[in-house]
Design a protein around this motif. Structure first.
Motif, PDB file in Angstrom:
ATOM      1  N   LEU A 286       0.831  -1.194   0.000  1.00 57.96           N
ATOM      2  CA  LEU A 286       0.000   0.000   0.000  1.00 57.96           C
ATOM      3  C   LEU A 286       0.873   1.253   0.000  1.00 57.96           C
ATOM      4  N   GLY A 287       1.371   1.763   1.015  1.00 58.42           N
ATOM      5  CA  GLY A 287       2.239   2.928   1.145  1.00 58.42           C
ATOM      6  C   GLY A 287       2.641   3.640  -0.123  1.00 58.42           C
ATOM      7  N   GLY A 288       3.927   3.471  -0.521  1.00 55.37           N
ATOM      8  CA  GLY A 288       4.513   4.198  -1.640  1.00 55.37           C
ATOM      9  C   GLY A 288       3.804   4.033  -2.971  1.00 55.37           C
ATOM     10  N   PRO A 289       3.514   2.808  -3.420  1.00 57.51           N
ATOM     11  CA  PRO A 289       2.876   2.642  -4.733  1.00 57.51           C
ATOM     12  C   PRO A 289       1.544   3.367  -4.868  1.00 57.51           C
ATOM     13  N   THR A 290       0.788   3.511  -3.788  1.00 61.09           N
ATOM     14  CA  THR A 290      -0.496   4.203  -3.894  1.00 61.09           C
ATOM     15  C   THR A 290      -0.310   5.687  -4.184  1.00 61.09           C
ATOM     16  N   ILE A 291       0.823   6.258  -3.764  1.00 55.77           N
ATOM     17  CA  ILE A 291       1.078   7.674  -4.055  1.00 55.77           C
ATOM     18  C   ILE A 291       1.202   7.881  -5.554  1.00 55.77           C
ATOM     19  N   ILE A 292       1.933   6.992  -6.219  1.00 55.00           N
ATOM     20  CA  ILE A 292       2.115   7.105  -7.669  1.00 55.00           C
ATOM     21  C   ILE A 292       0.778   7.003  -8.374  1.00 55.00           C
ATOM     22  N   ARG A 293      -0.006   6.018  -7.957  1.00 57.50           N
ATOM     23  CA  ARG A 293      -1.295   5.809  -8.618  1.00 57.50           C
ATOM     24  C   ARG A 293      -2.266   6.949  -8.339  1.00 57.50           C
ATOM     25  N   ASP A 294      -2.439   7.293  -7.042  1.00 51.39           N
ATOM     26  CA  ASP A 294      -3.436   8.292  -6.682  1.00 51.39           C
ATOM     27  C   ASP A 294      -3.074   9.673  -7.193  1.00 51.39           C
ATOM     28  N   ARG A 295      -1.805  10.031  -7.094  1.00 53.63           N
ATOM     29  CA  ARG A 295      -1.412  11.367  -7.530  1.00 53.63           C
ATOM     30  C   ARG A 295      -1.656  11.552  -9.020  1.00 53.63           C
ATOM     31  N   PHE A 296      -1.373  10.531  -9.800  1.00 55.43           N
ATOM     32  CA  PHE A 296      -1.599  10.620 -11.241  1.00 55.43           C
ATOM     33  C   PHE A 296      -3.089  10.625 -11.555  1.00 55.43           C
ATOM     34  N   ASP A 297      -3.828   9.682 -10.960  1.00 60.46           N
ATOM     35  CA  ASP A 297      -5.260   9.563 -11.265  1.00 60.46           C
ATOM     36  C   ASP A 297      -6.027  10.821 -10.864  1.00 60.46           C
ATOM     37  N   TYR A 298      -5.771  11.331  -9.659  1.00 65.50           N
ATOM     38  CA  TYR A 298      -6.493  12.518  -9.214  1.00 65.50           C
ATOM     39  C   TYR A 298      -6.051  13.763  -9.975  1.00 65.50           C
ATOM     40  N   SER A 299      -4.791  13.820 -10.353  1.00 65.66           N
ATOM     41  CA  SER A 299      -4.312  14.951 -11.142  1.00 65.66           C
ATOM     42  C   SER A 299      -5.020  15.003 -12.492  1.00 65.66           C
ATOM     43  N   VAL A 300      -5.136  13.850 -13.148  1.00 68.92           N
ATOM     44  CA  VAL A 300      -5.831  13.794 -14.435  1.00 68.92           C
ATOM     45  C   VAL A 300      -7.306  14.141 -14.261  1.00 68.92           C
ATOM     46  N   ALA A 301      -7.934  13.593 -13.211  1.00 70.85           N
ATOM     47  CA  ALA A 301      -9.354  13.839 -12.994  1.00 70.85           C
ATOM     48  C   ALA A 301      -9.640  15.313 -12.725  1.00 70.85           C
ATOM     49  N   VAL A 302      -8.826  15.954 -11.887  1.00 69.68           N
ATOM     50  CA  VAL A 302      -9.025  17.374 -11.579  1.00 69.68           C
ATOM     51  C   VAL A 302      -8.797  18.219 -12.828  1.00 69.68           C
ATOM     52  N   SER A 303      -7.767  17.877 -13.609  1.00 71.56           N
ATOM     53  CA  SER A 303      -7.476  18.619 -14.834  1.00 71.56           C
ATOM     54  C   SER A 303      -8.631  18.521 -15.832  1.00 71.56           C
ATOM     55  N   GLU A 304      -9.145  17.321 -16.044  1.00 68.33           N
ATOM     56  CA  GLU A 304     -10.235  17.140 -16.998  1.00 68.33           C
ATOM     57  C   GLU A 304     -11.500  17.846 -16.532  1.00 68.33           C
ATOM     58  N   SER A 305     -11.787  17.791 -15.230  1.00 69.72           N
ATOM     59  CA  SER A 305     -12.986  18.458 -14.724  1.00 69.72           C
ATOM     60  C   SER A 305     -12.846  19.971 -14.824  1.00 69.72           C
ATOM     61  N   TRP A 306     -11.624  20.472 -14.643  1.00 67.24           N
ATOM     62  CA  TRP A 306     -11.364  21.908 -14.766  1.00 67.24           C
ATOM     63  C   TRP A 306     -11.606  22.377 -16.199  1.00 67.24           C
ATOM     64  N   LYS A 307     -11.126  21.597 -17.173  1.00 73.53           N
ATOM     65  CA  LYS A 307     -11.351  21.948 -18.576  1.00 73.53           C
ATOM     66  C   LYS A 307     -12.838  21.920 -18.913  1.00 73.53           C
ATOM     67  N   SER A 308     -13.534  20.878 -18.471  1.00 75.14           N
ATOM     68  CA  SER A 308     -14.965  20.760 -18.761  1.00 75.14           C
ATOM     69  C   SER A 308     -15.743  21.920 -18.138  1.00 75.14           C
ATOM     70  N   GLN A 309     -15.375  22.295 -16.921  1.00 71.28           N
ATOM     71  CA  GLN A 309     -16.054  23.401 -16.251  1.00 71.28           C
ATOM     72  C   GLN A 309     -15.861  24.698 -17.018  1.00 71.28           C
ATOM     73  N   MET A 310     -14.638  24.948 -17.503  1.00 73.10           N
ATOM     74  CA  MET A 310     -14.370  26.184 -18.226  1.00 73.10           C
ATOM     75  C   MET A 310     -15.160  26.244 -19.527  1.00 73.10           C
ATOM     76  N   LEU A 311     -15.150  25.158 -20.309  1.00 70.76           N
ATOM     77  CA  LEU A 311     -15.876  25.162 -21.575  1.00 70.76           C
ATOM     78  C   LEU A 311     -17.377  25.288 -21.330  1.00 70.76           C
ATOM     79  N   LEU A 312     -17.887  24.595 -20.313  1.00 64.52           N
ATOM     80  CA  LEU A 312     -19.314  24.684 -20.013  1.00 64.52           C
ATOM     81  C   LEU A 312     -19.701  26.112 -19.645  1.00 64.52           C
TER      82      LEU A 312
END
Length: 355
Positions: free
Chosen positions: A22-48
């Motif tokens: 759990l520990g270290g590997p989850t940081i790599i996964r979560d940081r990437f996944d949440y970064s992509v999700a926040v970025s995509e939602s930010w773009k969608s919000q702006m265009l909307l």
């Protein structure tokens, strides 16, 4: 009796291995996944919001203030044994379960009040504009998108209530500044006066003949004396004294309204009065001005889009192959980040349980 002991040891090792993963590997996964999700939602919000502004609808900007993800493993081990006579009736049993789960806690904060005014309604400072030029952003895109006028020379606008044609002098000035920027013959310096940052435009003395000619024409158009090398940049429609360059900049909301006025909308929506028709001066034909941001519309969800949103029964999207529109859209989002001035707002308090 050694076999049950071996199984218990093996089960404990597997349990510890699961915890260690759990520990270290989850940081790599979560940081990437949440970064992509926040970025995509930010773009969608702006265009909307751009689309909603076009339909005179209320824009809503929602910030993701924090993302907390709790990840854990819950393990249980069971062991049972029984003896009876005769000995061949002895029984032993060992078992275990392992449950993995995560509990994300995401907090949002709407952009309202003072923060809304500061971020969206305050004009971009000439200091910030020149800093971006110094950093390498193209002067044509910056001035076309962010500037209303320079020394009383008007930029084009297709926004309702502010519609105006571009002065020929403004178009020529942008061309001169673009070539001068490429030559590296112009720079900026920041001076602090009366607790405020003041931008100074500096023309280099060392330059080739063509660049010197362009700078001379630029000086003449701006009404600047040819013997000075430094000029103060102020916010306003016209200079107040000799040696000043007055730049009337737009706010983030001004830019969003301007971009919204140029996107395509269904013809029936304009005929029904749901929105206004796009100006005939905007387009790709002869004598038309190319839109700063091209947004396509259709009934079906696009298969290759940079960002797409669904509104009023239609899909609105930016094509992933449209580099110009992607650059303008990304720059708008960067501008919104740069507009965050003053002290940081107090974020919400989040209490995370230990278990």
């Amino acid at each position: 009796m050694k076999k049950p002991g071996f199984l218990i040891t093996l089960l404990m090792l597997l349990t510890l291995t699961g915890c260690a993963r759990l520990g270290g590997p989850t940081i790599i996964r979560d940081r990437f996944d949440y970064s992509v999700a926040v970025s995509e939602s930010w773009k969608s919000q702006m265009l909307l919001n751009i689309v909603k502004i076009r339909y005179s609808d209320t824009p809503v900007f929602m910030d993701v203030t924090s993302v907390i993800n709790l990840v854990g493993i819950q393990n249980t081990v069971s062991l049972a044994a029984g003896w009876s006579f005769p000995p061949n009736a002895n029984t032993q049993a060992i078992g275990g379960t392992s449950t993995w789960g995560e509990k994300p806690t995401i907090t949002y904060a709407p952009l309202t009040g003072e923060k809304f005014t500061r971020s969206l309604l305050t004009p971009i400072t000439p200091y910030a504009l020149l800093s971006m030029i110094q950093a390498g952003w193209p002067v044509r895109m910056l001035f076309t998108l962010c500037v209303k006028s320079i020394n009383d020379m008007d930029n084009q606008s297709s926004a309702p209530g502010f519609s105006r044609k571009q002065d020929p002098e403004f178009k020529r000035l942008i061309g001169l500044l673009e070539e001068t920027q490429k030559s590296g013959a112009v720079g900026t310096r920041i001076e602090r006066k009366d607790k405020q940052d003041t931008a100074i435009v500096v023309f280099r003395r060392k330059k080739d003949r063509e660049t010197a000619q362009r700078i001379l024409e630029t000086r003449q158009m701006l009404g600047l004396k040819p013997d000075r090398e430094e000029f103060t940049v102020i916010y306003g429609a016209a200079p107040t004294q000799e040696g000043e360059i007055a730049i009337l900049t737009r706010s983030i909301m001004d830019i969003i309204i301007e971009l919204a006025s140029q996107i395509d909308v269904p013809a029936e929506h304009a005929s029904e009065g749901r929105t206004y028709a796009t100006s005939s001066e905007i387009g790709e034909g002869e004598g038309q001005a190319s839109p700063l941001l091209r947004v396509y519309i259709g009934r079906e969800k696009p298969s290759d889009s940079f960002v797409a949103v669904h509104n009023r029964g239609y899909w609105f999207w930016i094509d992933d192959r449209d580099r110009k529109s992607k650059t303008v859209f990304t720059f708008l989002m960067i501008l919104l980040s740069l507009a965050e001035t003053g002290p940081a707002p107090q974020g919400p308090t989040v209490t995370v349980p230990i278990s």
